[in-house]
Scaffold this active site. Structure first.
Site, mmCIF file in Angstrom:
data_model
loop_
_atom_site.group_PDB
_atom_site.id
_atom_site.type_symbol
_atom_site.label_atom_id
_atom_site.label_comp_id
_atom_site.label_asym_id
_atom_site.label_seq_id
_atom_site.Cartn_x
_atom_site.Cartn_y
_atom_site.Cartn_z
ATOM 1 N N ALA A 39 36.742 -37.620 60.758
ATOM 2 C CA ALA A 39 36.830 -38.727 59.788
ATOM 3 C C ALA A 39 38.198 -39.395 59.920
ATOM 4 O O ALA A 39 38.919 -39.588 58.944
ATOM 5 C CB ALA A 39 36.575 -38.244 58.370
ATOM 6 N N LEU A 40 38.549 -39.751 61.146
ATOM 7 C CA LEU A 40 39.896 -40.223 61.461
ATOM 8 C C LEU A 40 40.185 -41.575 60.822
ATOM 9 O O LEU A 40 39.334 -42.451 60.757
ATOM 10 C CB LEU A 40 40.076 -40.314 62.978
ATOM 11 C CG LEU A 40 39.827 -39.022 63.771
ATOM 12 C CD1 LEU A 40 40.165 -39.234 65.245
ATOM 13 C CD2 LEU A 40 40.624 -37.844 63.209
ATOM 14 N N HIS A 41 41.428 -41.720 60.345
ATOM 15 C CA HIS A 41 41.862 -42.940 59.665
ATOM 16 C C HIS A 41 43.266 -43.303 60.144
ATOM 17 O O HIS A 41 43.773 -42.724 61.123
ATOM 18 C CB HIS A 41 41.805 -42.758 58.144
ATOM 19 C CG HIS A 41 42.470 -41.503 57.653
ATOM 20 N ND1 HIS A 41 43.828 -41.270 57.772
ATOM 21 C CD2 HIS A 41 41.959 -40.397 57.042
ATOM 22 C CE1 HIS A 41 44.125 -40.099 57.254
ATOM 23 N NE2 HIS A 41 43.019 -39.539 56.814
ATOM 24 N N HIS A 44 45.745 -40.500 60.731
ATOM 25 C CA HIS A 44 45.567 -39.769 61.984
ATOM 26 C C HIS A 44 46.102 -40.569 63.174
ATOM 27 O O HIS A 44 46.665 -39.994 64.114
ATOM 28 C CB HIS A 44 44.086 -39.453 62.203
ATOM 29 C CG HIS A 44 43.506 -38.510 61.207
ATOM 30 N ND1 HIS A 44 42.582 -38.898 60.271
ATOM 31 C CD2 HIS A 44 43.735 -37.189 60.989
ATOM 32 C CE1 HIS A 44 42.242 -37.856 59.534
ATOM 33 N NE2 HIS A 44 42.932 -36.811 59.943
ATOM 34 N N GLN A 161 53.043 -34.907 56.769
ATOM 35 C CA GLN A 161 53.789 -34.558 55.567
ATOM 36 C C GLN A 161 52.909 -34.694 54.324
ATOM 37 O O GLN A 161 53.183 -34.086 53.297
ATOM 38 C CB GLN A 161 55.016 -35.468 55.449
ATOM 39 C CG GLN A 161 55.858 -35.258 54.204
ATOM 40 C CD GLN A 161 56.540 -33.904 54.158
ATOM 41 O OE1 GLN A 161 56.970 -33.399 55.198
ATOM 42 N NE2 GLN A 161 56.641 -33.323 52.971
ATOM 43 N N LYS A 162 51.835 -35.469 54.416
ATOM 44 C CA LYS A 162 50.935 -35.637 53.272
ATOM 45 C C LYS A 162 50.398 -34.291 52.804
ATOM 46 O O LYS A 162 50.177 -34.074 51.621
ATOM 47 C CB LYS A 162 49.806 -36.591 53.662
ATOM 48 C CG LYS A 162 48.930 -37.029 52.504
ATOM 49 C CD LYS A 162 47.620 -36.303 52.526
ATOM 50 C CE LYS A 162 46.722 -36.747 51.380
ATOM 51 N NZ LYS A 162 45.477 -35.949 51.342
ATOM 52 N N ASP A 163 50.152 -33.376 53.735
ATOM 53 C CA ASP A 163 49.754 -32.011 53.395
ATOM 54 C C ASP A 163 50.985 -31.119 53.519
ATOM 55 O O ASP A 163 51.075 -30.265 54.405
ATOM 56 C CB ASP A 163 48.640 -31.540 54.324
ATOM 57 C CG ASP A 163 47.389 -32.396 54.192
ATOM 58 O OD1 ASP A 163 46.773 -32.371 53.116
ATOM 59 O OD2 ASP A 163 47.044 -33.096 55.159
ATOM 60 N N SER A 198 43.487 -40.606 53.231
ATOM 61 C CA SER A 198 42.795 -39.319 53.225
ATOM 62 C C SER A 198 41.341 -39.553 53.585
ATOM 63 O O SER A 198 40.751 -40.570 53.193
ATOM 64 C CB SER A 198 42.882 -38.666 51.842
ATOM 65 O OG SER A 198 42.000 -37.554 51.741
#
Length: 296
Positions: A39-41, A44, A161-163, A198
């Site tokens: 589910a690349l965005h 990614h 860094q989001k995770d 996300s």
């Protein structure tokens, strides 16, 4: 395959088994891995661009890992968009895609027997915040990341860094288990309205997305108060989240925490130095996480 030969819109080699990826590995030179669940965005894409800066070749893994989903979580409905993902990888000049099945990653486990396989324990850092609200999550993350490292043998791996807690736990695993991989952090990518990108954003209705903007607004308000200390940071963020809890649809917070970026322990009011302000919340049926790094 060298950095100079990487070009946009080339077709990546798709591998699906351990034997295929390992046979290809000697041709790839210095290799950077971007582990994903598909589910690349745009986030990614940023990770892939960062990976390209650190290696001759880039591999993207696409695997929705059942081991990191709890019994009441969204494993079955998690977006699976392989054709789209392959187009993104081609546009970004990815050299190889590793897209294994569950049978490849967990050959001796099916269904309920997943709980019987050997896993990597995340230690105390993996039992707070995300680890508290999603028991077993980091066992699943570290186990699949370790397996990907063993199968693909990257020199570098890029995480967002989001995770932030996942990033910290993976770094700790690499250090404690002496894994020969350099971990690179890529900054959080946000949509123009401030929402962190996300794969789960696709679940949000227009009204839910409007409510979800409270997460980034709360984090930015907290970061703006950093010079006044930890208590001020948390107070500023809580004020916005409290208002969001009364919105329609409401935002239901799992946690808001100001933590040490290395240990993910919550900091006291006398703490000075680098920190991460992290939040997890539900909007409708969708759980979102976000964070901002700051200096106190």
């Amino acid at each position: 395959m060298t950095q100079s030969t990487a070009s946009a819109h080339k077709t990546p080699v798709v591998t699906r088994t351990a034997e295929e990826i390992q046979a290809l590995r000697p041709q790839l030179g210095r290799l950077a891995l971007v582990p994903t669940m598909g589910a690349l965005h745009t986030g990614h894409r940023s990770l892939i661009a960062q990976a390209r800066e650190h290696a001759e070749s880039v591999a993207v893994s696409i695997f929705v890992n059942p081991l990191q989903f709890g019994p009441n979580e969204d494993y079955d409905r998690y977006p699976r968009t392989f054709d789209h993902d392959l187009r993104v990888c081609a546009e970004e000049g990815v050299d190889v895609v590793f897209a294994p099945t569950v049978d490849v990653m967990y050959p001796d486990a099916d269904g309920d027997s997943l709980g019987q396989i050997v896993t990597v324990d995340p230690g105390s850092m993996g039992r707070v915040l995300e680890g508290e609200f999603r028991p077993g999550f980091f066992h699943g993350v570290l186990t699949v990341v370790n397996k990907l490292f063993n199968l693909i043998r990257p020199d570098v791996a890029v995480f967002g860094q989001k995770d932030a807690q996942q990033l910290a736990v993976v770094r700790r695993m690499v250090r404690d288990l002496c894994l020969p991989v350099t971990i690179v952090a890529a900054p959080t990518v946000r949509d123009p309205d401030g929402l962190a990108t996300s794969s789960r954003n696709v679940y949000l209705s227009a009204e839910e997305r409007a409510s979800a903007l409270a997460l980034s607004k709360a984090l930015f308000a907290g970061a703006d108060a950093a010079s006044s200390g930890p208590a001020a940071v948390l107070a500023a963020a809580r004020a916005i989240l409290s208002e969001a809890a009364r919105a329609t649809p409401p935002v239901s917070v799992d946690y808001l925490a100001l933590v040490d970026p290395t240990t993910f322990t919550e900091v006291g009011d006398d703490y000075r130095g680098d920190a991460v302000l992290a939040v997890a919340a539900w909007v409708g049926e969708t759980r979102l996480i976000d964070n901002v790094p700051l200096t106190l």
